[in-house]
Design a protein around this motif. Structure first.
Motif, mmCIF file in Angstrom:
data_model
loop_
_atom_site.group_PDB
_atom_site.id
_atom_site.type_symbol
_atom_site.label_atom_id
_atom_site.label_comp_id
_atom_site.label_asym_id
_atom_site.label_seq_id
_atom_site.Cartn_x
_atom_site.Cartn_y
_atom_site.Cartn_z
ATOM 1 N N LYS A 144 -43.673 -48.487 -60.453
ATOM 2 C CA LYS A 144 -44.692 -48.207 -59.441
ATOM 3 C C LYS A 144 -45.551 -47.016 -59.840
ATOM 4 O O LYS A 144 -46.777 -47.022 -59.663
ATOM 5 N N GLU B 59 -37.751 -49.738 -60.455
ATOM 6 C CA GLU B 59 -39.008 -50.061 -59.794
ATOM 7 C C GLU B 59 -39.808 -48.813 -59.439
ATOM 8 O O GLU B 59 -41.042 -48.846 -59.382
ATOM 9 N N ASP B 60 -39.117 -47.696 -59.177
ATOM 10 C CA ASP B 60 -39.829 -46.453 -58.874
ATOM 11 C C ASP B 60 -40.694 -46.025 -60.059
ATOM 12 O O ASP B 60 -41.808 -45.523 -59.875
ATOM 13 N N GLY C 200 -39.004 -42.588 -61.108
ATOM 14 C CA GLY C 200 -40.447 -42.391 -61.206
ATOM 15 C C GLY C 200 -40.806 -40.920 -61.320
ATOM 16 O O GLY C 200 -41.664 -40.524 -62.122
ATOM 17 N N GLU D 46 -39.000 -59.767 -57.350
ATOM 18 C CA GLU D 46 -40.132 -58.947 -56.936
ATOM 19 C C GLU D 46 -40.134 -57.696 -57.791
ATOM 20 O O GLU D 46 -39.110 -57.036 -57.942
ATOM 21 N N THR D 47 -41.275 -57.371 -58.368
ATOM 22 C CA THR D 47 -41.313 -56.219 -59.273
ATOM 23 C C THR D 47 -42.711 -55.639 -59.377
ATOM 24 O O THR D 47 -43.714 -56.329 -59.181
ATOM 25 N N ASN D 48 -42.753 -54.345 -59.696
ATOM 26 C CA ASN D 48 -44.011 -53.666 -60.001
ATOM 27 C C ASN D 48 -44.291 -53.648 -61.498
ATOM 28 O O ASN D 48 -45.283 -53.065 -61.934
ATOM 29 N N ARG E 22 -48.118 -48.100 -62.382
ATOM 30 C CA ARG E 22 -49.208 -48.857 -61.757
ATOM 31 C C ARG E 22 -50.176 -47.919 -61.045
ATOM 32 O O ARG E 22 -51.396 -48.073 -61.129
ATOM 33 N N GLU E 23 -49.622 -46.941 -60.329
ATOM 34 C CA GLU E 23 -50.476 -46.014 -59.583
ATOM 35 C C GLU E 23 -51.271 -45.100 -60.506
ATOM 36 O O GLU E 23 -52.393 -44.725 -60.189
#
Length: 376
Positions: A323, A319-320, A289, A342-344, A326-327
């Motif tokens: 995320k 996933e980082d 990320g 489970e995932t972003n 999304r943010e």
């Protein structure tokens, strides 16, 4: 600050150093970890490294130790070879929450109109299939041609847990940005990219001081795991990977204990688990990320509202990046997986073949868009 000419400043190790400093069987005894005292100040832009320090378990409260212990244990248990994590999901519900990026292609294009698309691609399991021997994870010629076309149409980066030099040998496209070692080793295009910003040498290596330690731990792990058939330790320069996809399930616990027995002496390193691989990285605030954000800034898109980043990846470490998107409220992530997780990520694709299909459609849309603008 012009980040393309600066060493990235990373923070001191924080509570995350607890991740690998414990033995899960410990209840009320001493454990290895970093001391709370402030380490000597190192050169500007780097952190100082401390090893083989001790604290008592009662001191863990200041680090939220109990929560970290439980979280780490649960994470390792949940991703062990014998645990089927997707069992708690109904696939139909999951698909509704993370629809196919192919099925939603028109909606994706509508959302990106008027914005600069920037592509971020994981390698293993995304551009190439997962194979038993990680040294033979070759991408197809068709995929290479497709990625080359993508890079001509959009700024494009490969973001991989692999060593940057190794992933470059797999991809062999000089016009891409490469972020190896989970984004801890970033280099710009060698040639041929119209999106280059000035001199494109090594842009970022935030974990340089860890290199001697990584090499030391690599040798220890090779020696420690040689008794486990199928185990393979890969040196990815700024991080290590212990592959267990060829390890018998009965040997899994033994291998896990072998790795942890080495790492308890190195609390400055942390352990995470991906698909059939244990990842060992320096405990710094840097991941895929952060690499995505750094690359956007290097390209001049850090504070732009008209940028549309797209990140495609299959692993937990991706996933980082999901995320972050999304943010930011910009662009989206696409998870490559045949099973619910489970995932972003916003959308999903099932396998590299679908990734290539999606990229080809994206290139064709860009070609038609450019042609229609030229005719106006």
């Amino acid at each position: 600050m012009d980040m393309t000419k600066q060493n990235v400043i990373v923070s001191q190790p924080d509570a995350e150093i607890m991740n690998m400093a414990i033995s899960v069987a410990v209840a009320n005894s001493s454990i290895f970890t970093a001391v709370a005292e402030k380490p000597p100040v190192g050169p500007p832009g780097y952190i100082s490294i401390s090893r083989r320090r001790f604290v008592n378990l009662k001191n863990l409260d200041s680090f939220n130790g109990a929560e970290r212990i439980n979280s780490w244990v649960d994470s390792m248990r949940a991703s062990s070879p014998t645990h089927i994590k997707s069992s708690s999901f109904l696939k139909e519900d999951w698909i509704r929450q993370h629809p196919s990026a192919l099925d939603m292609f028109e909606q994706i294009i509508d959302a990106s109109k008027g914005k600069q698309i920037v592509m971020f691609l994981d390698y293993d399991g995304t551009l190439s299939p997962i194979v038993e021997d990680p040294d033979r994870a070759f991408m197809s010629d068709a995929m290479r041609k497709t990625v080359k076309k993508v890079a001509r149409s959009f700024p494009t980066a490969i973001v991989s847990g692999r060593c940057r030099d190794k992933v470059y040998k797999f991809v062999r496209l000089a016009e891409l940005y490469y972020a190896g070692s989970h984004g801890m080793d970033i280099k710009g295009p060698a040639k041929g990219s119209k999106y280059m910003k000035g001199s494109q040498g090594v842009l970022c290596q935030p974990a340089s001081e860890f290199l001697p330690m990584i090499d030391e731990v690599y040798k220890l792990l090779v020696d420690k795991t040689k008794s486990t058939p199928g185990a393979k330790v890969e040196n990815n320069k700024f991080c290590l990977s212990v592959h267990f996809r060829c390890v018998d399930e009965k040997k899994w616990n033994e291998l896990s204990l072998q790795v942890r027995s080495v790492l308890k002496e190195y609390p400055i390193l942390r352990l995470t688990q991906g698909r059939k691989v244990l990842e060992i990285r320096p405990t710094i605030k840097w991941d895929k990320g952060k690499a995505l954000e750094f690359l956007l800034e290097s390209l001049g898109y850090a504070k732009c509202t008209d940028v549309f980043p797209v990140y495609i990846g299959d692993d937990r470490t991706d996933e980082d990046a999901f995320k972050v998107l999304r943010e930011r409220g910009q662009g989206f992530g696409i998870l490559v997986s045949k099973i619910p997780k489970e995932t972003n990520a916003t959308y999903s694709l099932q396998e590299p073949a679908e990734v290539m299909d999606f990229l080809q459609r994206l290139v064709e849309w860009k070609r038609k868009s450019v042609r229609s603008h030229a005719m106006l």
